[in-house]
Design a protein around this motif. Structure first.
Motif, PDB file in Angstrom:
ATOM      1  N   LEU A  74       3.403   5.950  -5.601  1.00  0.00           N
ATOM      2  CA  LEU A  74       3.277   6.064  -7.054  1.00  0.00           C
ATOM      3  C   LEU A  74       2.083   6.928  -7.454  1.00  0.00           C
ATOM      4  CD1 LEU A  74       4.112   2.400  -8.119  1.00  0.00           C
ATOM      5  CD2 LEU A  74       5.553   4.428  -8.378  1.00  0.00           C
ATOM      6  N   ILE A  75       1.054   6.933  -6.629  1.00  0.00           N
ATOM      7  CA  ILE A  75      -0.149   7.713  -6.923  1.00  0.00           C
ATOM      8  C   ILE A  75      -0.019   9.157  -6.440  1.00  0.00           C
ATOM      9  CG2 ILE A  75      -2.603   7.927  -6.340  1.00  0.00           C
ATOM     10  CD1 ILE A  75      -2.755   4.890  -6.356  1.00  0.00           C
ATOM     11  N   ALA A  76       0.779   9.394  -5.401  1.00  0.00           N
ATOM     12  CA  ALA A  76       0.826  10.714  -4.754  1.00  0.00           C
ATOM     13  C   ALA A  76       1.301  11.823  -5.687  1.00  0.00           C
ATOM     14  CB  ALA A  76       1.719  10.655  -3.517  1.00  0.00           C
ATOM     15  N   VAL A  77       2.321  11.574  -6.490  1.00  0.00           N
ATOM     16  CA  VAL A  77       2.846  12.638  -7.363  1.00  0.00           C
ATOM     17  C   VAL A  77       1.825  13.030  -8.430  1.00  0.00           C
ATOM     18  CG1 VAL A  77       4.644  13.229  -9.025  1.00  0.00           C
ATOM     19  CG2 VAL A  77       5.257  12.067  -6.902  1.00  0.00           C
ATOM     20  N   PRO A  78       1.263  12.082  -9.184  1.00  0.00           N
ATOM     21  CA  PRO A  78       0.226  12.494 -10.141  1.00  0.00           C
ATOM     22  C   PRO A  78      -0.986  13.119  -9.446  1.00  0.00           C
ATOM     23  CG  PRO A  78       0.938  10.250 -10.619  1.00  0.00           C
ATOM     24  CD  PRO A  78       1.580  10.655  -9.327  1.00  0.00           C
ATOM     25  N   LEU A  79      -1.311  12.635  -8.250  1.00  0.00           N
ATOM     26  CA  LEU A  79      -2.435  13.205  -7.513  1.00  0.00           C
ATOM     27  C   LEU A  79      -2.168  14.669  -7.172  1.00  0.00           C
ATOM     28  CD1 LEU A  79      -5.175  12.738  -6.141  1.00  0.00           C
ATOM     29  CD2 LEU A  79      -3.919  12.072  -4.088  1.00  0.00           C
ATOM     30  N   ALA A  80      -0.943  14.993  -6.786  1.00  0.00           N
ATOM     31  CA  ALA A  80      -0.602  16.387  -6.472  1.00  0.00           C
ATOM     32  C   ALA A  80      -0.696  17.253  -7.727  1.00  0.00           C
ATOM     33  CB  ALA A  80       0.798  16.468  -5.877  1.00  0.00           C
ATOM     34  N   LEU A 138      -0.062  15.172   1.416  1.00  0.00           N
ATOM     35  CA  LEU A 138      -0.531  14.398   2.573  1.00  0.00           C
ATOM     36  C   LEU A 138      -0.679  12.919   2.243  1.00  0.00           C
ATOM     37  CD1 LEU A 138      -3.129  16.803   4.218  1.00  0.00           C
ATOM     38  CD2 LEU A 138      -0.882  16.134   5.082  1.00  0.00           C
ATOM     39  N   SER A 139      -1.192  12.626   1.046  1.00  0.00           N
ATOM     40  CA  SER A 139      -1.318  11.215   0.673  1.00  0.00           C
ATOM     41  C   SER A 139       0.060  10.585   0.497  1.00  0.00           C
ATOM     42  CB  SER A 139      -2.162  11.062  -0.592  1.00  0.00           C
ATOM     43  OG  SER A 139      -1.503  11.615  -1.704  1.00  0.00           O
ATOM     44  N   GLY A 140       1.023  11.347   0.004  1.00  0.00           N
ATOM     45  CA  GLY A 140       2.391  10.838  -0.119  1.00  0.00           C
ATOM     46  C   GLY A 140       3.019  10.568   1.240  1.00  0.00           C
ATOM     47  N   LEU A 141       2.781  11.467   2.198  1.00  0.00           N
ATOM     48  CA  LEU A 141       3.310  11.252   3.547  1.00  0.00           C
ATOM     49  C   LEU A 141       2.662  10.036   4.208  1.00  0.00           C
ATOM     50  CD1 LEU A 141       3.547  14.931   4.832  1.00  0.00           C
ATOM     51  CD2 LEU A 141       5.438  13.405   4.203  1.00  0.00           C
ATOM     52  N   LEU A 142       1.367   9.878   4.003  1.00  0.00           N
ATOM     53  CA  LEU A 142       0.684   8.703   4.537  1.00  0.00           C
ATOM     54  C   LEU A 142       1.244   7.426   3.910  1.00  0.00           C
ATOM     55  CD1 LEU A 142      -1.583   7.470   6.251  1.00  0.00           C
ATOM     56  CD2 LEU A 142      -3.105   7.814   4.315  1.00  0.00           C
ATOM     57  N   ALA A 143       1.462   7.460   2.617  1.00  0.00           N
ATOM     58  CA  ALA A 143       2.024   6.296   1.929  1.00  0.00           C
ATOM     59  C   ALA A 143       3.436   5.996   2.432  1.00  0.00           C
ATOM     60  CB  ALA A 143       2.038   6.532   0.418  1.00  0.00           C
ATOM     61  N   ALA A 164      -3.313  25.193  -4.051  1.00  0.00           N
ATOM     62  CA  ALA A 164      -2.593  24.811  -2.837  1.00  0.00           C
ATOM     63  C   ALA A 164      -3.280  23.637  -2.140  1.00  0.00           C
ATOM     64  CB  ALA A 164      -2.491  26.003  -1.898  1.00  0.00           C
ATOM     65  N   ILE A 165      -4.606  23.659  -2.106  1.00  0.00           N
ATOM     66  CA  ILE A 165      -5.337  22.543  -1.498  1.00  0.00           C
ATOM     67  C   ILE A 165      -5.090  21.263  -2.292  1.00  0.00           C
ATOM     68  CG2 ILE A 165      -7.655  21.597  -1.071  1.00  0.00           C
ATOM     69  CD1 ILE A 165      -8.483  24.492  -0.322  1.00  0.00           C
ATOM     70  N   GLY A 166      -5.116  21.360  -3.626  1.00  0.00           N
ATOM     71  CA  GLY A 166      -4.862  20.189  -4.465  1.00  0.00           C
ATOM     72  C   GLY A 166      -3.473  19.617  -4.252  1.00  0.00           C
ATOM     73  N   ILE A 167      -2.477  20.479  -4.167  1.00  0.00           N
ATOM     74  CA  ILE A 167      -1.101  20.022  -3.913  1.00  0.00           C
ATOM     75  C   ILE A 167      -1.013  19.430  -2.511  1.00  0.00           C
ATOM     76  CG2 ILE A 167       1.270  20.808  -3.565  1.00  0.00           C
ATOM     77  CD1 ILE A 167       0.783  22.804  -5.840  1.00  0.00           C
ATOM     78  N   LEU A 181       0.829  -1.210   0.000  1.00  0.00           N
ATOM     79  CA  LEU A 181       0.000   0.000   0.000  1.00  0.00           C
ATOM     80  C   LEU A 181       0.865   1.264   0.000  1.00  0.00           C
ATOM     81  CD1 LEU A 181      -2.854  -0.971   2.490  1.00  0.00           C
ATOM     82  CD2 LEU A 181      -2.993  -0.741   0.004  1.00  0.00           C
ATOM     83  N   GLY A 182       1.979   1.234   0.703  1.00  0.00           N
ATOM     84  CA  GLY A 182       2.876   2.383   0.730  1.00  0.00           C
ATOM     85  C   GLY A 182       3.505   2.661  -0.630  1.00  0.00           C
ATOM     86  N   VAL A 183       3.956   1.615  -1.301  1.00  0.00           N
ATOM     87  CA  VAL A 183       4.563   1.785  -2.629  1.00  0.00           C
ATOM     88  C   VAL A 183       3.520   2.285  -3.627  1.00  0.00           C
ATOM     89  CG1 VAL A 183       5.593   0.544  -4.580  1.00  0.00           C
ATOM     90  CG2 VAL A 183       6.426   0.138  -2.268  1.00  0.00           C
TER      91      VAL A 183
END
Length: 172
Positions: A17-23, A149-154, A141-144, A11-13
């Motif tokens: 992988l999702i966090a950067v495109p999500l930002a 936050l999702s990257g830190l959680l991951a 800023a909210i989108g980033i 789940l972390g990996v």
């Protein structure tokens, strides 16, 4: 005994992988939503009614130009010419100033604080509604922030899973 932590590692990996495109997507989407909210009904203080054919100062920024007659056509001459850009269009929204409803006839962009524009429209006087960038910037800023936050959680899941995996292998 099965080794613990593998689910958290996966789940972390995947999350990283999702966090950067999500930002990136979140920034674009947030910017668009923020810009849309600032366009829907500008504050009356952000709307200036100008007289046709009179050179008018247009400070740096983006403005929606509207006339009382919907679907009006306008001609814009900038001074200097390259400091003012006009994009005609009929947008599906309008705004009100001093009891008069203005339908958007186009978008005016000024890139110079000293720019002047002479505007002539078929639909009567013109109202320039300054489109503020703050809502769009807050949305970006909210989108980033959501992506970060999702990257830190991951990352926390990955570290936690790695620790759990290494401890289960040593019998602790």
């Amino acid at each position: 005994m099965p080794r613990r932590g593998m689910v958290r590692i996966v789940l972390g990996v995947v999350g990283l992988l999702i966090a950067v495109p999500l930002a990136l997507v979140g920034a674009k989407l947030g910017y668009g939503i923020g810009q849309f909210t600032s366009m829907t009904e500008p504050d009356a203080a952000d709307i200036t009614v100008i007289e046709q054919g009179v050179p008018t100062p247009v400070p740096t920024g983006v403005y929606f130009a509207g006339t009382p007659q919907w679907m009006a056509t306008c001609e814009v001459v900038g001074d200097p010419a390259d400091a003012v850009t006009w994009v005609p269009g009929s947008f599906e929204f309008g705004y009100t100033k001093d009891g008069v409803r203005y339908g958007a006839a186009g978008e005016l962009t000024s890139t110079s604080p000293d720019a002047r524009a002479t505007i002539t429209c078929t639909g009567g006087d013109l109202a320039l509604a300054h489109i503020r960038e703050e809502p769009a910037q807050v949305g970006a800023a909210i989108g980033i922030g959501v992506g970060i936050l999702s990257g830190l959680l991951a990352l926390a899941l990955l570290v936690s899973g790695s620790i759990g995996r290494s401890r289960s292998g040593t019998g602790q």
